[in-house]
Design a protein around this motif. Structure first.
Motif, PDB file in Angstrom:
ATOM      1  N   MET A  39     -12.923  12.087 -23.463  1.00  0.00           N
ATOM      2  CA  MET A  39     -12.349  10.836 -22.970  1.00  0.00           C
ATOM      3  C   MET A  39     -10.941  10.611 -23.511  1.00  0.00           C
ATOM      4  SD  MET A  39     -15.486   8.076 -22.695  1.00  0.00           S
ATOM      5  CE  MET A  39     -16.277   8.405 -24.269  1.00  0.00           C
ATOM      6  N   ASP A  43     -19.551  10.856 -24.896  1.00  0.00           N
ATOM      7  CA  ASP A  43     -18.393  11.666 -24.506  1.00  0.00           C
ATOM      8  C   ASP A  43     -18.856  12.950 -23.828  1.00  0.00           C
ATOM      9  OD1 ASP A  43     -15.375  11.960 -24.751  1.00  0.00           O
ATOM     10  OD2 ASP A  43     -16.041  13.829 -25.700  1.00  0.00           O
ATOM     11  N   VAL A  72     -19.963  12.121 -20.259  1.00  0.00           N
ATOM     12  CA  VAL A  72     -18.832  11.986 -19.332  1.00  0.00           C
ATOM     13  C   VAL A  72     -18.342  13.358 -18.897  1.00  0.00           C
ATOM     14  CG1 VAL A  72     -16.460  11.171 -19.089  1.00  0.00           C
ATOM     15  CG2 VAL A  72     -18.133   9.753 -20.281  1.00  0.00           C
TER      16      VAL A  72
END
Length: 400
Positions: free
Chosen positions: A82, A245, A248
């Motif tokens: 991210m 994270d 994602v």
């Protein structure tokens, strides 16, 4: 360790209502995201408010509960993927959005799903008074029960998209499949419940590929829970950030062609020390209790409902006691200042849900209620107000 929520210096006088950093309704708030994406897919009744976003045939919103913009930027080692999407990174185009006031889950999810500010969708706090019954209603847990369609009558963006032939879907925990909050804020299309984050990422990618035009929403709650229990700089919170994270990145690597993935959140969070200076106990403070019939909201974003006829006295008292640490406004002042939406947004059915007095924390302080709200009063991490640490959330973009 105390966490400062702002860079402002202490004020010798009560804070002016219009000095609060108001949400960017209409151009850069959570309520503007889905209408912008839907407008890019040709959905009637939606407007592209966030003008820098490029239209895509398929759009996915991954909402991470409790991930503030400031917290993300402060932890690059725990969230390398991210962080690579932030503007300071090579190729990163991320930017912050404002959540809207208050910065709390029920309000923010309703803003996301309806594309409306709190003054219009009518979920303006964690707990608010139901004018029809005079009782406090918890809008996250939906207690006591109230008819969802009456409480929030506007269509969601997912419903508008589905009517326009867009494949709409929500991928979340099975726990949320039939909750009233899901019905009023996120319904439309199909709901898919999966227990693990990995399963949700994989299924979200499948749902994106299921239509030539797709609008998919997915959600992760555990980061918020870690922040409430242990604080936003705890090892537990950091571990959750590392996990999310990876989620994602897992989703980003599976995006079908012509897809835009947007990672965002419903609020940030601040840690508040456990002492009387930082945790002001309403249940033990006779001055704050005087003339108050109901105490709503949450520790950093209070709705205060006065005994009829005592509204001005309560406002004066709360300003005198809290005015250097909180923005304290009357209902009409808060509406005029744009806390709950742009001018003219407040609907009649929502007006009476707002407190006669509204108190929004500026400093790292809480108004707890140790007897009425024992669980909430014991939380380490808190949110709700308009400080950057709570109000700013990321808008990170990945495109395929």
């Amino acid at each position: 360790m105390a966490q400062s929520t702002t860079a402002w210096e202490d004020h010798p006088e009560p804070l002016a209502v219009d000095s609060a950093p108001r949400p960017e309704y209409g151009s850069g708030s959570l309520a503007d995201l889905l209408p912008t994406l839907a407008a890019g897919m040709g959905v009637p009744g939606t407007t592209p408010a966030i003008t820098e976003l490029t239209p895509a045939d398929r759009n996915c919103v991954f909402l991470i509960d409790g991930l503030g913009w400031e917290q993300l930027r402060a932890h690059p080692d725990e969230a390398p993927f991210m962080t690579s999407l932030l503007p300071r990174s090579r190729g990163g185009t991320g930017r912050p959005l404002t959540t809207g006031y208050p910065a709390t889950t029920a309000t923010s999810l309703a803003s996301v799903g309806t594309g409306l500010p709190p003054a219009a969708h009518g979920l303006p706090g964690y707990t608010v008074r139901n004018p029809a019954t005079g009782e406090l209603m918890n809008q996250l847990r939906w207690q006591p029960w109230s008819d969802p369609k009456t409480w929030q009558p506007h269509p969601t963006v997912f419903q508008l998209a589905q009517q326009a032939g867009v494949h709409a879907a929500q991928v979340s925990s099975p726990t949320f499949a039939n909750t009233p909050l899901t019905k009023v804020a996120l319904s439309g299309g199909s709901f898919h419940g999966r227990l693990s984050g990995e399963e949700r990422m994989d299924l979200a990618a499948e749902q994106l590929a299921a239509g030539d035009r797709s609008l998919v929403y997915t959600y992760y709650a555990e980061l918020d829970g870690a922040g409430h229990r242990f604080g936003v700089d705890s090892d537990t919170w950091r571990g959750q950030l590392m996990h999310v994270d990876r989620l994602v990145q897992r989703l980003a690597e599976q995006l079908p062609p012509n897809t835009a993935l947007y990672v965002t959140a419903d609020h940030g969070m601040v840690d508040v020390p456990f002492d009387e200076q930082h945790r002001i106990d309403f249940d033990e403070d006779w001055e704050l209790r005087a003339g108050v019939a109901l105490l709503g909201g949450e520790g950093r974003a209070r709705h205060v409902y006065a005994v009829p006829g005592a509204e001005n006295d309560v406002l004066t008292c709360w300003r005198e006691v809290l005015g250097e640490q909180f923005w304290v406004a009357s209902r009409d002042e808060a509406i005029a200042a744009g806390w709950f939406g742009p001018p003219g947004a407040c609907e009649d059915r929502v007006y009476g849900r707002l407190g006669d007095v509204i108190a929004a924390a500026r400093d790292d302080v809480l108004i707890i209620a140790s007897e009425r709200e024992p669980k909430e009063s014991a939380m380490v991490g808190n949110h709700g107000s308009m400080t950057p640490a709570e109000q700013l959330v990321p808008l990170l973009e990945v495109r395929s």
